[in-house]
Design a protein around this motif. Sequence first.
Motif, PDB file in Angstrom:
ATOM      1  N   UNK A   9       1.091 -26.503 -30.932  1.00 56.79           N
ATOM      2  CA  UNK A   9       1.104 -27.016 -29.868  1.00 56.79           C
ATOM      3  C   UNK A   9       1.612 -28.571 -30.420  1.00 56.79           C
ATOM      4  N   UNK A  10       3.175 -29.303 -30.440  1.00 56.30           N
ATOM      5  CA  UNK A  10       3.397 -30.148 -30.564  1.00 56.30           C
ATOM      6  C   UNK A  10       3.204 -31.208 -29.926  1.00 56.30           C
ATOM      7  N   UNK A  11       2.937 -32.199 -30.142  1.00 58.84           N
ATOM      8  CA  UNK A  11       2.209 -33.339 -29.109  1.00 58.84           C
ATOM      9  C   UNK A  11       3.615 -33.755 -29.643  1.00 58.84           C
ATOM     10  N   UNK A  12       3.490 -35.342 -27.867  1.00 57.15           N
ATOM     11  CA  UNK A  12       4.436 -36.183 -27.928  1.00 57.15           C
ATOM     12  C   UNK A  12       4.305 -37.022 -29.159  1.00 57.15           C
ATOM     13  N   UNK A  13       5.576 -37.524 -29.455  1.00 55.40           N
ATOM     14  CA  UNK A  13       5.518 -38.551 -30.814  1.00 55.40           C
ATOM     15  C   UNK A  13       4.264 -39.490 -30.515  1.00 55.40           C
ATOM     16  N   UNK A  14       4.000 -40.279 -32.025  1.00 56.18           N
ATOM     17  CA  UNK A  14       2.558 -41.802 -31.642  1.00 56.18           C
ATOM     18  C   UNK A  14       3.304 -42.572 -31.024  1.00 56.18           C
ATOM     19  N   UNK A  15       5.062 -42.719 -31.418  1.00 53.76           N
ATOM     20  CA  UNK A  15       5.217 -44.229 -30.210  1.00 53.76           C
ATOM     21  C   UNK A  15       6.455 -43.492 -28.973  1.00 53.76           C
ATOM     22  N   UNK A  16       6.111 -42.588 -29.348  1.00 52.31           N
ATOM     23  CA  UNK A  16       6.735 -41.813 -27.496  1.00 52.31           C
ATOM     24  C   UNK A  16       6.785 -43.395 -26.582  1.00 52.31           C
TER      25      UNK A  16
ATOM     26  N   UNK B  14      -2.076 -30.257 -20.973  1.00 56.43           N
ATOM     27  CA  UNK B  14      -1.230 -30.247 -22.166  1.00 56.43           C
ATOM     28  C   UNK B  14      -2.751 -31.599 -22.619  1.00 56.43           C
ATOM     29  N   UNK B  15      -3.894 -32.272 -22.056  1.00 57.68           N
ATOM     30  CA  UNK B  15      -5.061 -32.407 -22.512  1.00 57.68           C
ATOM     31  C   UNK B  15      -5.654 -30.744 -23.008  1.00 57.68           C
ATOM     32  N   UNK B  16      -5.870 -29.929 -22.206  1.00 62.45           N
ATOM     33  CA  UNK B  16      -6.172 -29.201 -22.935  1.00 62.45           C
ATOM     34  C   UNK B  16      -5.987 -27.585 -24.399  1.00 62.45           C
TER      35      UNK B  16
ATOM     36  N   UNK C 294       3.932 -26.116 -26.246  1.00 59.25           N
ATOM     37  CA  UNK C 294       3.128 -24.549 -26.922  1.00 59.25           C
ATOM     38  C   UNK C 294       4.048 -23.427 -27.390  1.00 59.25           C
ATOM     39  N   UNK C 295       3.524 -22.999 -28.059  1.00 61.50           N
ATOM     40  CA  UNK C 295       4.274 -21.969 -28.797  1.00 61.50           C
ATOM     41  C   UNK C 295       3.112 -20.203 -29.486  1.00 61.50           C
ATOM     42  N   UNK C 296       3.396 -19.806 -27.935  1.00 68.10           N
ATOM     43  CA  UNK C 296       1.951 -18.873 -28.499  1.00 68.10           C
ATOM     44  C   UNK C 296       1.553 -17.885 -29.317  1.00 68.10           C
ATOM     45  N   UNK C 297       1.402 -16.381 -29.379  1.00 71.07           N
ATOM     46  CA  UNK C 297       1.501 -16.008 -29.838  1.00 71.07           C
ATOM     47  C   UNK C 297       2.134 -15.193 -30.635  1.00 71.07           C
TER      48      UNK C 297
ATOM     49  N   UNK D  79      -5.793 -23.649 -31.425  1.00 71.14           N
ATOM     50  CA  UNK D  79      -4.473 -24.237 -32.067  1.00 71.14           C
ATOM     51  C   UNK D  79      -3.927 -25.146 -32.247  1.00 71.14           C
ATOM     52  N   UNK D  80      -3.455 -24.926 -33.531  1.00 66.79           N
ATOM     53  CA  UNK D  80      -2.845 -25.667 -34.544  1.00 66.79           C
ATOM     54  C   UNK D  80      -1.528 -26.768 -33.880  1.00 66.79           C
ATOM     55  N   UNK D  81      -2.419 -27.396 -34.180  1.00 66.19           N
ATOM     56  CA  UNK D  81      -1.749 -28.908 -33.559  1.00 66.19           C
ATOM     57  C   UNK D  81      -0.555 -29.882 -34.582  1.00 66.19           C
TER      58      UNK D  81
END
Length: 136
Positions: A10-17, A115-117, A98-101, A124-126
């Motif tokens: 899962x690629x989270x939004x940037x810290x400075x988004x 997103x929170x889940x 999110x990238x699945x298997x 899931x790797x972040x």
Amino acid sequence: MHTTNYKNTFIEVAEDCPVSVAEIPPVKRNKTLANIQLEMVLENPYKYTSDEVLFECFAIKNEIGKDERDEARRNFFSKGQPCFRSSALGKRYGFGVHSDAEGKIAFFPVESEEYQNFLKDDSVKKVKAMRTKRAK
């Protein structure tokens, strides 16, 4: 061949988004890469890999015909390409990826329950989207 694909990540939004609620990128005269990416994936969650989306955007922007795409794809991935960590969707507009298997991707607004889940799911790797500005 290089790849931009992640698996079970899962690629989270940037810290400075700058947004706390996801925004649709504005369409100027021509669609931006973010517009094309968002349309492709929101209409077809988990249908495409990152490589497929990024190459399709490149092909559209560069007006590469269907008959030229195989060779253009080989050339495109013959060197490393920026992945979705560098996309404006995660840096500016508030969408996690999110990238699945299988490496197929879907987008999730930062304010969504999904997103929170993903943030809470230890299986899931972040990783974070790249910052827009350098850290001081």
